[in-house]
Scaffold this active site. Structure first.
Site, PDB file in Angstrom:
ATOM      1  N   TYR A 171       0.803  -1.308  -0.122  1.00  0.00           N
ATOM      2  CA  TYR A 171      -0.109   0.027  -0.064  1.00  0.00           C
ATOM      3  C   TYR A 171       0.809   1.219   0.056  1.00  0.00           C
ATOM      4  O   TYR A 171       0.694   2.126  -0.830  1.00  0.00           O
ATOM      5  CB  TYR A 171      -0.880   0.093   1.409  1.00  0.00           C
ATOM      6  CG  TYR A 171      -1.712   1.318   1.540  1.00  0.00           C
ATOM      7  CD1 TYR A 171      -2.838   1.382   0.599  1.00  0.00           C
ATOM      8  CD2 TYR A 171      -1.681   2.297   2.074  1.00  0.00           C
ATOM      9  CE1 TYR A 171      -3.936   2.380   0.556  1.00  0.00           C
ATOM     10  CE2 TYR A 171      -2.408   3.376   2.211  1.00  0.00           C
ATOM     11  CZ  TYR A 171      -3.541   3.578   1.442  1.00  0.00           C
ATOM     12  OH  TYR A 171      -4.551   4.603   1.476  1.00  0.00           O
ATOM     13  N   LYS A 175       0.724   3.877  -3.167  1.00  0.00           N
ATOM     14  CA  LYS A 175       0.073   5.362  -2.954  1.00  0.00           C
ATOM     15  C   LYS A 175       1.350   6.403  -3.429  1.00  0.00           C
ATOM     16  O   LYS A 175       0.940   7.197  -3.587  1.00  0.00           O
ATOM     17  CB  LYS A 175      -0.138   5.471  -1.658  1.00  0.00           C
ATOM     18  CG  LYS A 175      -1.524   4.819  -1.179  1.00  0.00           C
ATOM     19  CD  LYS A 175      -2.569   4.896  -2.185  1.00  0.00           C
ATOM     20  CE  LYS A 175      -3.199   6.461  -2.037  1.00  0.00           C
ATOM     21  NZ  LYS A 175      -4.562   6.502  -2.718  1.00  0.00           N
ATOM     22  N   LEU A 203      -4.724   9.214   8.447  1.00  0.00           N
ATOM     23  CA  LEU A 203      -5.772   8.206   8.636  1.00  0.00           C
ATOM     24  C   LEU A 203      -6.961   8.756   9.038  1.00  0.00           C
ATOM     25  O   LEU A 203      -7.309   9.631   9.975  1.00  0.00           O
ATOM     26  CB  LEU A 203      -5.183   7.320   9.870  1.00  0.00           C
ATOM     27  CG  LEU A 203      -6.063   6.236  10.451  1.00  0.00           C
ATOM     28  CD1 LEU A 203      -6.224   5.258   9.506  1.00  0.00           C
ATOM     29  CD2 LEU A 203      -5.683   5.530  11.800  1.00  0.00           C
ATOM     30  N   THR A 218     -10.261   0.390   8.369  1.00  0.00           N
ATOM     31  CA  THR A 218      -9.885   1.698   8.754  1.00  0.00           C
ATOM     32  C   THR A 218     -10.396   1.972  10.103  1.00  0.00           C
ATOM     33  O   THR A 218      -9.718   2.474  11.076  1.00  0.00           O
ATOM     34  CB  THR A 218     -10.521   2.856   7.870  1.00  0.00           C
ATOM     35  OG1 THR A 218      -9.914   2.689   6.467  1.00  0.00           O
ATOM     36  CG2 THR A 218     -10.070   4.151   8.288  1.00  0.00           C
TER      37      THR A 218
END
Length: 348
Positions: A171, A175, A203, A218
């Site tokens: 990830y 990104k 976050l 999340t």
């Protein structure tokens, strides 16, 4: 502001049924915009029905099926739009695709989106939902941290990260590389006159319009010290070790920031988006003090004390105002977790 009449403005949101995407679609509809939203699968009745149930969706929302792994599927959704929000990101790799891994898919996806924007002849600005995992203050030689966190920093993908796993590493890499790629299309880059903005978000917490695997992951990170979810907590620690502390932001502020960047003609380039910059120990101690009915293990209350300053002020300097502080973000995460039945009171 660039936009004076939202009712005549058409925008596209990729990943329209995700955590951020669904809230962004809702806000854009509330503000009077016509929205083209993409989903990977229009046969997913739960997601489609949720989006169609939003206020004003019956007159100003059009849904399109599009997958990052399938080239040119976004063209129809983007055609005729004035602005595009690229929120979608690949989280699971399709082995049978033309891409070798998720990073290649993410990069290929932003290229396809950017080219569709350019070829449309109508898109003025492309706003990409990036992540602060791409902006680590870790020194390139791995000797420690710089004393600040801002837009000039990029994560060195050659460093070994604490509490890392293949998914976290994948990830972070996808990104970081995708954000660099999409910025290359801005103004004087590959995109000619296309304006590009990347919003590297911390976050993201807050209420969710609906539950899915990614949105619940999340939430699980935010409440990991309340649920004693070891894997989710290690992800929280990974973010802390990567970024020095944990940048956090409310989904409402994230969506407002996206729209702010769209409507403000002077905004292009890279911006970090987080209203708080806190340690994992500070999060745990907040929970201990404010939710004594829920058990917090003592091991979560201690952690690294790093004197790293959050030095990103670019959004605020442009006039953006965050509405949610640390307390409000954490409280909303607890409220939603309780609503979903994920938190249990401690027993005596």
């Amino acid at each position: 502001m660039e936009i004076t009449n939202s009712s005549s403005c058409k925008v596209c949101v990729t990943g329209g049924a995700g955590f951020i995407g669904s809230w962004l679609v809702k806000k854009l509809l509330d503000k009077g915009y016509t929205v083209h939203a993409t989903l990977r699968n229009l046969k997913d009745e739960a997601r489609v029905d949720l989006l169609k149930s939003l206020p004003h969706a019956n007159v100003r929302l059009v849904l399109f099926e599009a997958d990052i792994y399938n080239k040119n599927e976004f063209d129809k959704a983007i055609q005729g739009c004035d602005f595009v929000f690229h929120v979608a990101t690949p989280l699971q790799h399709h082995e049978s695709s033309q891409y070798k891994n998720i990073s290649e898919a993410a990069i290929g996806g932003v290229r396809n989106i950017a080219m569709a924007c350019i070829e449309s002849g109508t898109v003025k600005k492309l706003i990409y939902t990036a992540s602060t995992v791409s902006a680590s203050p870790l020194k390139e030689d791995g000797s420690g941290y710089k004393d600040f966190m801002d837009e000039t920093l990029w994560t060195s993908l050659n460093l070994p990260f604490s509490n890392n796993t293949d998914p976290r590493n994948t990830y972070t890499g996808s990104k970081t590389l995708a954000e660099k790629e999409i910025l290359s299309y801005g103004n004087n880059g590959n995109g000619g006159g296309l304006e590009v903005v990347t919003l590297a978000c911390g976050l993201v917490g807050g209420d969710m319009l609906f539950s899915s695997t990614s949105t619940l992951q999340t939430l699980s990170i935010f409440i990991s010290q309340l649920t004693d979810n070891t894997d989710a907590y290690y992800t929280l620690r990974f973010l802390e070790d990567l970024d020095g502390k944990v940048p956090i932001v409310h989904v409402d502020d994230v969506c407002e920031a996206h729209i702010f960047c769209m409507e403000n003609p002077s905004i292009t380039g890279r911006y970090l988006c987080a209203s708080s910059y806190v340690s994992t120990a500070e999060i745990a101690n907040y929970y201990l003090q404010n939710y004594p009915e829920i058990h917090v293990k003592r091991e979560y209350l201690d952690g690294p004390k790093r004197e790293i300053k959050w030095a990103s002020t670019k959004l605020i300097d442009k006039g953006f105002v965050y509405r949610y502080d640390t307390k409000m973000i954490l409280d909303d995460c607890v409220k939603y977790a309780r609503k979903m039945g994920y938190l249990q009171q401690k027993t005596s």
